[in-house]
Design a protein around this motif. Structure first.
Motif, PDB file in Angstrom:
ATOM      1  N   THR A 118      89.406   4.759  40.080  1.00 39.25           N
ATOM      2  CA  THR A 118      90.831   5.048  40.023  1.00 39.25           C
ATOM      3  C   THR A 118      91.529   4.035  39.130  1.00 39.25           C
ATOM      4  O   THR A 118      91.376   2.824  39.308  1.00 39.25           O
ATOM      5  CB  THR A 118      91.453   5.022  41.434  1.00 39.25           C
ATOM      6  OG1 THR A 118      90.807   6.004  42.244  1.00 39.25           O
ATOM      7  CG2 THR A 118      92.947   5.337  41.370  1.00 39.25           C
ATOM      8  N   TYR A 119      92.274   4.552  38.163  1.00 40.56           N
ATOM      9  CA  TYR A 119      93.055   3.715  37.252  1.00 40.56           C
ATOM     10  C   TYR A 119      94.518   3.789  37.688  1.00 40.56           C
ATOM     11  O   TYR A 119      95.057   4.878  37.879  1.00 40.56           O
ATOM     12  CB  TYR A 119      92.891   4.194  35.813  1.00 40.56           C
ATOM     13  CG  TYR A 119      91.467   4.153  35.321  1.00 40.56           C
ATOM     14  CD1 TYR A 119      90.917   2.970  34.821  1.00 40.56           C
ATOM     15  CD2 TYR A 119      90.660   5.286  35.380  1.00 40.56           C
ATOM     16  CE1 TYR A 119      89.602   2.915  34.386  1.00 40.56           C
ATOM     17  CE2 TYR A 119      89.340   5.247  34.945  1.00 40.56           C
ATOM     18  CZ  TYR A 119      88.822   4.069  34.448  1.00 40.56           C
ATOM     19  OH  TYR A 119      87.516   4.014  34.018  1.00 40.56           O
ATOM     20  N   ARG A 120      95.149   2.628  37.814  1.00 37.04           N
ATOM     21  CA  ARG A 120      96.524   2.564  38.320  1.00 37.04           C
ATOM     22  C   ARG A 120      97.394   1.700  37.421  1.00 37.04           C
ATOM     23  O   ARG A 120      96.890   0.823  36.716  1.00 37.04           O
ATOM     24  CB  ARG A 120      96.551   1.981  39.745  1.00 37.04           C
ATOM     25  CG  ARG A 120      95.760   2.771  40.771  1.00 37.04           C
ATOM     26  CD  ARG A 120      95.860   2.109  42.149  1.00 37.04           C
ATOM     27  NE  ARG A 120      95.048   2.805  43.135  1.00 37.04           N
ATOM     28  CZ  ARG A 120      95.463   3.865  43.821  1.00 37.04           C
ATOM     29  NH1 ARG A 120      96.699   4.317  43.631  1.00 37.04           N
ATOM     30  NH2 ARG A 120      94.678   4.453  44.697  1.00 37.04           N
ATOM     31  N   THR A 121      98.684   1.968  37.501  1.00 38.52           N
ATOM     32  CA  THR A 121      99.671   1.083  36.885  1.00 38.52           C
ATOM     33  C   THR A 121     100.734   0.765  37.924  1.00 38.52           C
ATOM     34  O   THR A 121     101.012   1.571  38.818  1.00 38.52           O
ATOM     35  CB  THR A 121     100.339   1.751  35.664  1.00 38.52           C
ATOM     36  OG1 THR A 121     100.849   3.030  36.050  1.00 38.52           O
ATOM     37  CG2 THR A 121      99.370   1.912  34.522  1.00 38.52           C
ATOM     38  N   GLU A 152      77.498  17.546  34.915  1.00 32.90           N
ATOM     39  CA  GLU A 152      77.965  18.911  34.726  1.00 32.90           C
ATOM     40  C   GLU A 152      79.470  19.040  34.564  1.00 32.90           C
ATOM     41  O   GLU A 152      79.950  20.064  34.086  1.00 32.90           O
ATOM     42  CB  GLU A 152      77.525  19.775  35.913  1.00 32.90           C
ATOM     43  CG  GLU A 152      76.019  19.898  36.047  1.00 32.90           C
ATOM     44  CD  GLU A 152      75.626  20.765  37.222  1.00 32.90           C
ATOM     45  OE1 GLU A 152      76.546  21.194  37.963  1.00 32.90           O
ATOM     46  OE2 GLU A 152      74.430  21.028  37.401  1.00 32.90           O
ATOM     47  N   ARG A 153      80.234  18.057  34.984  1.00 34.59           N
ATOM     48  CA  ARG A 153      81.689  18.215  34.956  1.00 34.59           C
ATOM     49  C   ARG A 153      82.387  16.878  34.764  1.00 34.59           C
ATOM     50  O   ARG A 153      81.815  15.816  35.027  1.00 34.59           O
ATOM     51  CB  ARG A 153      82.165  18.856  36.265  1.00 34.59           C
ATOM     52  CG  ARG A 153      81.838  18.037  37.490  1.00 34.59           C
ATOM     53  CD  ARG A 153      82.216  18.770  38.756  1.00 34.59           C
ATOM     54  NE  ARG A 153      81.404  19.957  38.948  1.00 34.59           N
ATOM     55  CZ  ARG A 153      80.179  19.919  39.464  1.00 34.59           C
ATOM     56  NH1 ARG A 153      79.654  18.768  39.820  1.00 34.59           N
ATOM     57  NH2 ARG A 153      79.484  21.018  39.610  1.00 34.59           N
ATOM     58  N   ARG A 154      83.628  16.985  34.302  1.00 34.55           N
ATOM     59  CA  ARG A 154      84.516  15.827  34.208  1.00 34.55           C
ATOM     60  C   ARG A 154      85.718  16.155  35.079  1.00 34.55           C
ATOM     61  O   ARG A 154      86.568  16.959  34.690  1.00 34.55           O
ATOM     62  CB  ARG A 154      84.911  15.582  32.746  1.00 34.55           C
ATOM     63  CG  ARG A 154      83.747  15.203  31.849  1.00 34.55           C
ATOM     64  CD  ARG A 154      84.153  15.089  30.385  1.00 34.55           C
ATOM     65  NE  ARG A 154      84.416  16.390  29.780  1.00 34.55           N
ATOM     66  CZ  ARG A 154      84.838  16.563  28.532  1.00 34.55           C
ATOM     67  NH1 ARG A 154      85.057  15.498  27.750  1.00 34.55           N
ATOM     68  NH2 ARG A 154      85.054  17.766  28.038  1.00 34.55           N
ATOM     69  N   ALA A 155      85.747  15.569  36.255  1.00 34.63           N
ATOM     70  CA  ALA A 155      86.775  15.909  37.239  1.00 34.63           C
ATOM     71  C   ALA A 155      87.716  14.727  37.426  1.00 34.63           C
ATOM     72  O   ALA A 155      87.286  13.622  37.749  1.00 34.63           O
ATOM     73  CB  ALA A 155      86.120  16.280  38.572  1.00 34.63           C
ATOM     74  N   LEU A 156      89.003  14.970  37.218  1.00 39.99           N
ATOM     75  CA  LEU A 156      90.014  13.937  37.372  1.00 39.99           C
ATOM     76  C   LEU A 156      91.092  14.442  38.318  1.00 39.99           C
ATOM     77  O   LEU A 156      91.261  15.649  38.513  1.00 39.99           O
ATOM     78  CB  LEU A 156      90.639  13.565  36.023  1.00 39.99           C
ATOM     79  CG  LEU A 156      89.701  13.026  34.940  1.00 39.99           C
ATOM     80  CD1 LEU A 156      89.071  14.159  34.125  1.00 39.99           C
ATOM     81  CD2 LEU A 156      90.446  12.086  33.992  1.00 39.99           C
ATOM     82  N   ARG A 157      91.829  13.504  38.891  1.00 37.97           N
ATOM     83  CA  ARG A 157      92.934  13.871  39.776  1.00 37.97           C
ATOM     84  C   ARG A 157      94.109  12.936  39.498  1.00 37.97           C
ATOM     85  O   ARG A 157      93.959  11.710  39.562  1.00 37.97           O
ATOM     86  CB  ARG A 157      92.532  13.775  41.244  1.00 37.97           C
ATOM     87  CG  ARG A 157      93.659  14.178  42.210  1.00 37.97           C
ATOM     88  CD  ARG A 157      93.185  14.109  43.660  1.00 37.97           C
ATOM     89  NE  ARG A 157      92.193  15.115  43.928  1.00 37.97           N
ATOM     90  CZ  ARG A 157      92.476  16.363  44.301  1.00 37.97           C
ATOM     91  NH1 ARG A 157      93.746  16.738  44.433  1.00 37.97           N
ATOM     92  NH2 ARG A 157      91.514  17.223  44.553  1.00 37.97           N
ATOM     93  N   LEU A 158      95.245  13.533  39.157  1.00 40.74           N
ATOM     94  CA  LEU A 158      96.476  12.755  38.997  1.00 40.74           C
ATOM     95  C   LEU A 158      97.061  12.552  40.388  1.00 40.74           C
ATOM     96  O   LEU A 158      97.499  13.500  41.030  1.00 40.74           O
ATOM     97  CB  LEU A 158      97.466  13.491  38.089  1.00 40.74           C
ATOM     98  CG  LEU A 158      98.820  12.812  37.884  1.00 40.74           C
ATOM     99  CD1 LEU A 158      98.662  11.450  37.215  1.00 40.74           C
ATOM    100  CD2 LEU A 158      99.753  13.699  37.060  1.00 40.74           C
TER     101      LEU A 158
END
Length: 342
Positions: A118-121, A152-158
């Motif tokens: 998780t990347y945060r600011t 198989e996938r690139r899954a991200l969540r905002l």
């Protein structure tokens, strides 16, 4: 055991996998294993596949939150296997099968769905991240994106705030960003997603994307529709924003956007063009320790236009107060904006 019973082969293979985990096998067990492996080609094939999956899980399988679950599955499987050896009864066969499935699920979960990063600011902070595949992630202030990549996938969540995605092309691995109960899918393009309390906004800079409802995993995702009929992403062209209200509201709409103005936040400026005051306040709050609040919906709907330096909250407050004759009430670190008639 022959390969004619696939469920039985898998159960026995998992039992051997569990036995390997307990420590070295003795000569008697080694002979038993060799006889079982030679009984049918499928036996060796299934066991080898399970051993590979176990090893591929690697360090992820030792995650503290799942060590206990895996240990319980191994212990229960061991107990069920020993009871079965003394007297193989149908009910124990079902127990062993269920426990085998449980153990495999734990291993598969770690291999196919690795722990994300998780990347945060923080408040007033912006961040640019280059991901493993070369995609670039630009985070607005007070924002967070979880990233999970696998074969198989690139899954991200905002999770919060706003982020821009410049997607590296990889047709074999879709790039999917979940935000609230919607999902944006692309292979090679540039777009941003912004989360508000009442809506989600997708701005397309180049290429194309699919915008889907993030429904149950066992159902085919449905397109977000315009006026309940046309898939919204068919009409979403570069220099266009798609605004999707939260929940089941049908009021999905498209708006033309100025690309330079819409990306001004990446250079430290907040540009508003007839934005509802409530939306503008949510953006301003990402850059200030002083929290702005608009308490009534009429005031929140007032349109705001102008350019402000990110973090200059007082200039923003003074501007809207002067424009609309609002009152500002200070409550510690909170500033409430209110119409004079309320």
């Amino acid at each position: 055991m022959s390969g004619g019973d696939p469920d039985g082969v898998r159960q026995q293979a998992v039992a051997w996998l569990m036995r390997f985990h307990e420590g070295p096998i003795d000569l008697e067990e080694e002979l038993e294993l060799e006889l079982w492996l030679e009984a049918h080609p499928a036996n060796r094939e299934v066991l080898a596949g399970m051993v590979r999956a176990w090893r591929m899980a690697g360090e992820a399988a030792e995650a503290p939150e799942l060590v206990a679950a895996r240990a319980d599955a191994l212990k229960a499987l061991s107990q069920a296997d020993r009871r079965a050896a003394r007297g193989w009864r149908p009910e124990l066969r079902h127990v062993l099968g269920a426990l085998a499935a449980c153990l495999l699920l734990i291993v598969a979960t770690f291999y196919f769905y690795p722990r994300g990063e998780t990347y945060r600011t923080g408040i007033g902070e912006r961040r640019l991240v280059t991901l493993d595949d070369g995609s670039r992630l630009s985070l607005d202030a007070a924002s967070a994106v979880e990233v999970r990549y696998d074969a198989e996938r690139r899954a991200l969540r905002l999770l919060a705030g706003r982020a821009r995605f410049e997607v590296a092309k990889d047709p074999r691995r879709p790039f999917a960003v979940t935000a609230g109960d919607r999902m944006v899918v692309a292979t090679g393009t540039a777009f941003s997603i912004e989360l508000f309390r009442a809506e989600m906004r997708v701005v397309l800079y180049q290429g194309s994307v699919s915008v889907l409802e993030d429904g149950p995993a066992d159902q085919v995702p449905r397109h977000v529709l315009l006026q309940g009929r046309t898939p919204a992403d068919r009409m979403l062209a570069p220099s266009t924003a798609l605004i999707v209200p939260a929940g089941a509201s049908p009021a999905v709409r498209l708006e033309a956007v100025d690309m330079v103005r819409s990306s001004a936040w990446e250079q430290g400026q907040l540009v508003f063009s007839d934005e509802p005051l409530g939306v503008a306040v949510e953006r301003v709050n990402r850059y200030s320790g002083a929290r702005l609040v608009v308490e009534d919906p009429v005031t929140a709907a007032l349109p705001v236009s102008g350019t402000f330096n990110a973090g200059d909250t007082e200039a923003f407050i003074d501007g809207v107060v002067t424009l609309y004759g609002l009152r500002k009430l200070r409550r510690g670190e909170t500033v409430v904006l209110r119409s004079t008639g309320r």
